[in-house]
Design an enzyme around this catalytic site. Structure first.
Site, PDB file in Angstrom:
ATOM      1  N   ASP A   1     -12.567  -8.786   4.354  1.00 10.86           N
ATOM      2  CA  ASP A   1     -13.665  -8.910   3.759  1.00 10.86           C
ATOM      3  C   ASP A   1     -14.459 -10.263   3.624  1.00 10.86           C
ATOM      4  OD1 ASP A   1     -13.536  -6.146   2.992  1.00 10.86           O
ATOM      5  OD2 ASP A   1     -14.194  -6.333   1.168  1.00 10.86           O
TER       6      ASP A   1
ATOM      7  N   ASP B   1      -6.574  -6.929   4.139  1.00 14.60           N
ATOM      8  CA  ASP B   1      -7.653  -6.215   3.480  1.00 14.60           C
ATOM      9  C   ASP B   1      -8.373  -7.491   2.832  1.00 14.60           C
ATOM     10  OD1 ASP B   1      -9.192  -4.209   2.221  1.00 14.60           O
ATOM     11  OD2 ASP B   1      -7.872  -4.717   0.431  1.00 14.60           O
TER      12      ASP B   1
ATOM     13  N   LYS C   1       2.973 -15.625   2.365  1.00 14.44           N
ATOM     14  CA  LYS C   1       2.966 -16.382   1.379  1.00 14.44           C
ATOM     15  C   LYS C   1       4.521 -16.576   1.115  1.00 14.44           C
ATOM     16  CE  LYS C   1       1.274 -18.065  -2.713  1.00 14.44           C
ATOM     17  NZ  LYS C   1       0.416 -19.235  -2.908  1.00 14.44           N
TER      18      LYS C   1
ATOM     19  N   ASP D   1      -3.520 -18.244   0.549  1.00 15.04           N
ATOM     20  CA  ASP D   1      -4.316 -18.822  -0.408  1.00 15.04           C
ATOM     21  C   ASP D   1      -5.171 -20.107   0.595  1.00 15.04           C
ATOM     22  OD1 ASP D   1      -1.832 -20.285  -0.351  1.00 15.04           O
ATOM     23  OD2 ASP D   1      -2.049 -20.815  -2.445  1.00 15.04           O
TER      24      ASP D   1
ATOM     25  N   TYR E   1       0.954  -1.159   0.144  1.00 14.88           N
ATOM     26  CA  TYR E   1      -0.071  -0.031  -0.037  1.00 14.88           C
ATOM     27  C   TYR E   1       0.814   1.110   0.013  1.00 14.88           C
ATOM     28  CZ  TYR E   1      -4.704  -1.962   0.804  1.00 14.88           C
ATOM     29  OH  TYR E   1      -5.888  -2.556   1.031  1.00 14.88           O
TER      30      TYR E   1
HETATM   31  C1  IPM Z   1     -10.342  -1.175   3.766  1.00 12.87           C
HETATM   32  C2  IPM Z   1     -10.715  -0.399   2.581  1.00 12.87           C
HETATM   33  C3  IPM Z   1      -9.444   0.397   2.282  1.00 12.87           C
HETATM   34  C4  IPM Z   1      -8.113  -0.347   2.183  1.00 12.87           C
HETATM   35  C5  IPM Z   1      -9.476   0.959   0.852  1.00 12.87           C
HETATM   36  C6  IPM Z   1     -10.874   1.888   0.830  1.00 12.87           C
HETATM   37  C7  IPM Z   1      -8.260   2.162   0.533  1.00 12.87           C
HETATM   38  O1  IPM Z   1     -10.765  -1.554   1.647  1.00 12.87           O
HETATM   39  O2  IPM Z   1     -10.193  -0.331   5.053  1.00 12.87           O
HETATM   40  O3  IPM Z   1     -10.263  -2.288   3.992  1.00 12.87           O
HETATM   41  O4  IPM Z   1      -7.631  -1.139   1.384  1.00 12.87           O
HETATM   42  O5  IPM Z   1      -7.293  -0.655   3.244  1.00 12.87           O
HETATM   43 MG    MG Z   2     -10.894  -3.571   2.548  1.00 14.14          MG
END
Ligand code: IPM
Ligand code: MG
Length: 354
Positions: free
Chosen positions: A249, A245, A189, A221, A140
């Site tokens: 999710d 990240d 990884k 993975d 990042y």
């Molecule tokens: C999160 C989001 C952010 C990230 C984006 C919006 C930049 O997806 O906080 O998980 O990737 O960190």
């Molecule tokens: Mg995110």
């Protein structure tokens, strides 16, 4: 206790969920005799619209000079044509970097009565995972480049980690593992990436200082697969920025709704950055139907981690439990026998239970 809080409502559903978080804080202040001073600031798309900059200096100043920051959500397709360095997401990254909040805690818990998309037999003992994501380094924040080589376009994104960057976030994860079930899973990884090999060697060395923690290692993975095959076997996950990240999710989808996840981003001091992990959800913005629980859970985390108000944090979490136990649901987690409530009603009810 008196604390100053920088409040960034942001875009989309950000202002709606933030309004509920502030109601909750006001109730906590009243009930436990504290004073919270709010400093409202702009960041993200709304800041671009009003000031031209996704992260105005005034906001950055407030973030660095208040006791903690709450953020609703930023972003939306409206700002897709902004240059890369002025996209709403850049505000988020800018705040994280400026605050040096290197440890991002993303708890993922399946509450009783909520439906996971996984089968009951797979869920087994339940889902209660703590993801510790490195937040201010890795790909990042490495160099991003685009150029032309031999007449064709090429792009690079550098993923770099120093030993120290790995140590400081790992320490947070080890300490959490001690307080929880005593198991820590490093996700990497290491069969391919040099950075992952460094993560492993640093964590292996640190493990000697935590004899009660059972450390295991998994490729990312495989972890993506294990999360949907045996989620109840996973407790604390420690991982680098981008893997965290993606996995967070995935994990949030397992607990019924991404609207149920809060987060805390912590650095060396007490000051923290607190946001729900959902996005700005422009499709449902302004309709008062968003789920404010992720944001309210983030408030509880702020009370606990930044203000050392454990009793108050627990009372907020208890109120969320009661709200759910009594069958109230926003539309994202609604089932047949539940009572459907709006975002603002959810905030009111949770306040009543505090
Ligand atoms: C999160 C989001 C952010 C990230 C984006 C919006 C930049 O997806 O906080 O998980 O990737 O960190
Ligand atoms: Mg995110």
């Amino acid at each position: 206790m008196q604390k100053s809080i920088c409040v960034i409502e942001g875009d989309g559903i950000g202002p709606e969920v933030m309004a509920q978080a502030i109601k909750v804080l006001n109730k906590v202040a009243l009930k436990f005799n504290h004073k919270f001073d709010y400093q409202y600031c702009l960041a993200g798309g709304c800041a671009i619209d009003k000031t031209g900059k996704c992260l105005p200096d005034e906001t950055l100043n407030a973030v660095l000079n208040t006791d903690s920051t709450l953020l609703g959500a930023v972003g939306g397709s409206k700002w897709d044509s902004e240059p890369a360095n002025n996209r709403p997401e850049k505000a988020l990254l800018g705040i994280r970097k400026a605050m040096q909040v290197y440890a991002n805690l993303r708890p993922q818990k399946l509450y009783a009565g909520l439906d996971s998309p996984l089968k009951t037999e797979i869920i087994g003992d339940g889902i209660d995972i703590m993801i510790v994501r490195e937040l201010v380094s890795g790909v990042y924040f490495g160099e991003h480049n685009q150029s032309i080589e031999n007449g064709e376009q090429v792009a690079t994104d550098i993923m770099k980690y120093t030993e120290d960057e790995i140590k400081r976030v790992s320490k947070v994860a080890f300490e959490l593992a001690v307080k929880r079930s005593g198991s820590l899973l490093l996700v990497d990884k290491a069969n391919v990436l040099a950075t992952s090999k460094l993560w492993r060697s640093v964590v292996e060395k640190m493990a000697k200082d935590y004899p009660t923690v059972n450390v295991s290692y998994m490729y990312v993975d495989n972890c993506a697969m294990q999360l949907i095959k045996k989620p109840s076997k996973i407790d604390v996950i420690l991982t680098e920025n981008m893997f965290g990240d993606i996995l967070s999710d995935e994990a949030s989808a397992l607990i019924g709704s991404i609207g149920m996840s809060g987060s805390a981003s912590l650095g060396d001091g007490k000051r923290g950055f607190y946001e729900a992990i959902h996005g700005s959800a422009p499709d449902i913005a302004g309709k008062d139907i968003a789920n404010p629980i992720g944001m309210i859970l983030s408030v509880a985390m702020m009370l606990r981690h930044s203000f050392d108000l454990e009793k108050e944090a627990a009372s907020v979490e208890k109120a969320i439990d009661l709200f759910l136990q009594n069958g109230y649901r926003t539309q994202d987690i609604m089932k047949a026998d539940n009572t459907l409530v709006k975002c603002s009603e959810a905030g009111d009810l949770i306040c009543e239970y505090i």
